[in-house]
Design an enzyme around this catalytic site. Structure first.
Site: not given
Ligand code: AMP
Length: 215
Positions: A13, A88, A127, A161, A172
């Protein structure tokens, strides 16, 4: 253009919202980025949010609605926005609907990014984000190109991150299934939902996203 990009962490996203921002000139509104800015600035919000984020949990709905209300009131959002990571939960979606109803600017569409969970874990592990400009890369599928420069003309300063480690990623993904997935039916019932297969090259996903918002 007022869009919500919906999908699990790692579904792409953020990357697609950044690419759409460049193509369409409407801002990406990432609540994760807004929270990370607050953490970096050491504000009371940032101090409270950090532990929640590091644990892979969700910041409370009232706080998130306050953040989004303030962000959508800024002048650059007047022509539209791409919401990335918000809403969310069902209460956040209800709050957003009420807020947009007040200003007579309903959502145009909600695009669900479909990706296999195995691919999600791989994407999150690789990532990397640039500390200075916030651009998102992947060590294998989307590394900075030779000559790619950050805003200050220097190379990107990539970091991982803290919540992209294996344990927090699983947490998550679990929170996504429990709290966020119900939004799929919620927006389908409102006739706003479009699905895209989000597993593919950046260009393939760009094309599917553009086709979905024209449908
Ligand atoms: P993201 O960058 O979208 O993956 O968000 C990173 C973290 O910020 C999440 O794991 C949550 O802890 C928090 N967060 C971001 N957006 C929201 C939201 N809409 N509601 C609650 N927590 C959020």
């Amino acid at each position: 253009m007022r869009l919500v990009l919906l999908g699990a962490p790692g579904s792409g996203k953020g990357t697609q919202a950044q690419r759409m921002q460049a193509r369409h000139g409407v801002p990406q509104v990432s609540t994760g980025d807004l929270l990370r800015e607050a953490v970096a600035a050491g504000t009371p919000l940032g101090r409270a949010a950090k532990a929640v984020m590091d644990a892979g949990q969700l910041v409370d709905d009232a706080t998130m609605l306050g953040i989004i209300r303030e962000r959508l009131a800024r002048p650059d959002a007047a022509r539209g926005y791409i919401l990335d990571g918000f809403p969310r939960t069902i209460p956040q979606a209800d709050g957003l609907e009420a807020l947009l109803g007040e200003i007579g600017q309903p959502l145009d569409a909600v695009v669900l990014f479909d990706v296999d969970p195995v691919v999600l874990e791989k994407r999150l592990a690789g990532r990397r984000t640039c500390r200075r400009c916030g651009r998102v890369f992947h060590v294998e599928s989307n590394p900075p190109r030779p000559g790619d420069r950050c805003v200050d003309g220097g190379p990107h300063d990539l970091f991982q991150r803290p919540d992209d480690n294996v344990e927090t990623v699983r947490q998550r993904l679990g929170v996504y299934c429990e709290r966020t997935q119900p939004l799929v039916d919620y927006y389908a019932r409102k006739g706003l939902l479009r699905h895209i297969d989000a597993d593919g090259s950046l260009e393939e996903v760009d094309a599917r996203l553009e086709a979905a918002i024209r449908r």
